[in-house]
Scaffold this active site. Structure first.
Site, PDB file in Angstrom:
ATOM      1  N   GLY A  75      50.286  37.224  41.387  1.00  0.00           N
ATOM      2  CA  GLY A  75      49.602  38.018  40.357  1.00  0.00           C
ATOM      3  C   GLY A  75      50.544  39.038  39.759  1.00  0.00           C
ATOM      4  O   GLY A  75      51.761  38.927  39.889  1.00  0.00           O
ATOM      5  N   ASN A  76      49.998  40.021  39.064  1.00  0.00           N
ATOM      6  CA  ASN A  76      50.828  41.107  38.534  1.00  0.00           C
ATOM      7  C   ASN A  76      50.001  42.383  38.493  1.00  0.00           C
ATOM      8  O   ASN A  76      48.831  42.397  38.871  1.00  0.00           O
ATOM      9  CB  ASN A  76      51.403  40.741  37.161  1.00  0.00           C
ATOM     10  CG  ASN A  76      50.304  40.467  36.159  1.00  0.00           C
ATOM     11  OD1 ASN A  76      49.544  41.344  35.798  1.00  0.00           O
ATOM     12  ND2 ASN A  76      50.197  39.199  35.720  1.00  0.00           N
ATOM     13  N   TYR A  77      50.611  43.470  38.022  1.00  0.00           N
ATOM     14  CA  TYR A  77      49.990  44.792  38.147  1.00  0.00           C
ATOM     15  C   TYR A  77      48.989  45.135  37.038  1.00  0.00           C
ATOM     16  O   TYR A  77      48.489  46.254  37.002  1.00  0.00           O
ATOM     17  CB  TYR A  77      51.075  45.871  38.156  1.00  0.00           C
ATOM     18  CG  TYR A  77      51.982  45.812  39.356  1.00  0.00           C
ATOM     19  CD1 TYR A  77      51.483  46.017  40.631  1.00  0.00           C
ATOM     20  CD2 TYR A  77      53.344  45.558  39.208  1.00  0.00           C
ATOM     21  CE1 TYR A  77      52.314  45.969  41.735  1.00  0.00           C
ATOM     22  CE2 TYR A  77      54.180  45.509  40.301  1.00  0.00           C
ATOM     23  CZ  TYR A  77      53.661  45.714  41.568  1.00  0.00           C
ATOM     24  OH  TYR A  77      54.481  45.671  42.660  1.00  0.00           O
TER      25      TYR A  77
END
Ligand code: PMT
Length: 400
Positions: A208-210
């Site tokens: 995923g990412n932030y």
């Protein structure tokens, strides 16, 4: 844009109350009708006689205007208004608005008001910076109210001036731009992607990412506030939406986001692609939790996801608008321009992780807008709501 508009001007007890006189004068000059509602504390700073002379209307302050039993109806006022502007707004009034404490005519009018509400805070730095004031402002934002404050870049320094009321001419510009975009965005269909995507590795792990979704959700709220019908395709985020014009489609992976976007865009007038989409996913998703092996390294083979922006760019028809984002860490402008062309976008919103307070998770962002005619506009650090308004105003110039 303000001609014939009915504006309620709420004035509260701040030293900046004298600036309300300039606001009334400018609004009246532009053809708006102004009804002043002032708090008891407001009257300590500016007299109702001055305000009624400028607005050509009696100033409302008390529930009962005389001792003869006639009273001012906050409900009627709320229905009459095209917009309510509270300038200056003290910490006390902001707190009451955030919590529905209706102990004066201004707050009851605010609670009855169906029109968009604009709030220009005015207080000293310590009061403004206090967590209770900031939380109350966040609550007002979450109700869809527009907070008007000087952009950071326009302040004398990072701290000096924060909490000071925005200048009257800038407040008027915010109202004018709002009504200008509203007349264009009303009933337009806009697809917005927001948040991250999760690419499953196994039943408990993902890539995923932030991205928090804050920027995309702020855009959805800003478009909906202008009367647009929004389809918000959201990756996994913990945010909520309340506006009735927002139809939310929750997805998890890039593949699901692609399907939802491809289904919605053909019917739309515009698309704004704010999501941080994973470019790759594991080729194989394990059916069971991958166990820790004593053997050492494990390999994940990644395959590319479809580029949603490029795919929508390829099916974009005459009259449709497509807006992308570029999140960069280096060679910002060059990379953004290349994405603009490659994905057939009308304009791209560049944010850089090199700018403090910009990008993922924070409540602020700092952007430049680069359009397909080569025009570049750079903006100072602002709240994500303020940034969303700038983007929506640019979008409105391209929609018919
Ligand atoms: O959600 P927040 O925490 O508020 O953070 C906001 C944000 C930083 C995520 C947002 O402002 C932002 O920059 N979004 C785009 C992030 C990104 O993935 O940028 P990119 O440069 O990798 O992608 C370029 C464009 O192509 C973007 O419009 C992206 O949505 C789109 N894209 C990318 C890959 C892909 N497979 N499909 C796409 O549609």
């Amino acid at each position: 844009m303000l001609k014939g508009k009915h504006i309620i001007l709420g004035i509260t007890g701040s030293i900046a109350a004298y600036k309300a006189a300039y606001i009334i004068r400018a609004l009246v000059k532009k053809g708006a009708e102004v009804q002043v509602v002032i708090t008891p504390a407001g009257k300590e700073f500016i007299t109702p006689i001055t305000l009624s002379a400028l607005s050509s209307k009696p100033v409302i302050s008390e529930f009962f205007s005389n001792r003869d039993g006639s009273w001012s109806s906050h409900v009627d006022l709320g229905l009459w208004a095209d917009a309510m502007l509270i300038a200056p707004a003290t910490a006390s009034t902001i707190g009451k608005m955030a919590n529905g404490i209706a102990d004066n005519m201004l707050i009851t009018t605010y609670l009855s008001c169906k029109a968009p509400v604009f709030v220009a805070p005015a207080m000293d730095l310590d009061m403004f910076a206090h967590p209770s004031t900031q939380q109350n402002l966040d609550r007002l934002r979450s109700f869809g109210n527009h907070i008007i404050e000087p952009a950071e870049g326009e302040l004398a320094s990072h701290l000096v001036g924060k909490g000071r009321m925005e200048e009257p001419d800038k407040i008027i510009t915010v109202l004018e731009e709002f009504f200008a975009s509203r007349s264009i965005l009303e009933k337009k269909k806009i697809v917005i992607t927001a948040g991250p995507t999760y690419e499953k590795i196994d039943p408990v792990r993902f890539i995923g990412n932030y991205s928090s979704g804050k920027m995309g959700f702020a855009l959805a709220e800003a478009c909906a506030a202008q009367g647009a019908e929004v389809t918000l395709i959201a990756g996994p985020v913990s945010l909520t939406t309340t506006h009735p014009n927002i139809h939310r489609v929750d997805v998890e992976s890039a593949e699901e986001m692609y399907e939802a976007a491809m289904a919605a865009y053909p019917e739309a007038d515009a698309g704004i692609l704010c999501a941080a989409v994973a470019d790759y996913r594991p080729e194989v998703q394990a059916g069971e939790k991958i166990k820790r092996e004593s053997k050492g390294d494990i390999m994940l083979h990644l395959v590319p996801n479809k580029d949603i922006a490029a795919s929508l760019g390829a099916i974009k028809r005459e009259g449709q608008v497509l807006v992308g984002f570029a999140l960069e860490t280096n060679n910002e402008a060059t990379n953004a321009e290349s994405k603009l062309k490659r994905k057939n976008l009308d304009f791209i919103v560049l944010n850089s992780l090199r700018d403090a307070g910009a990008g993922f998770r924070c409540d602020t962002n700092k952007i430049s807008i680069i359009d397909n005619k080569g025009e570049v506009a750079s903006y100072p650090l602002k709240s994500k709501q303020g940034v969303a308004t700038d983007i929506v105003n640019k979008l409105a110039t391209l929609l018919k």
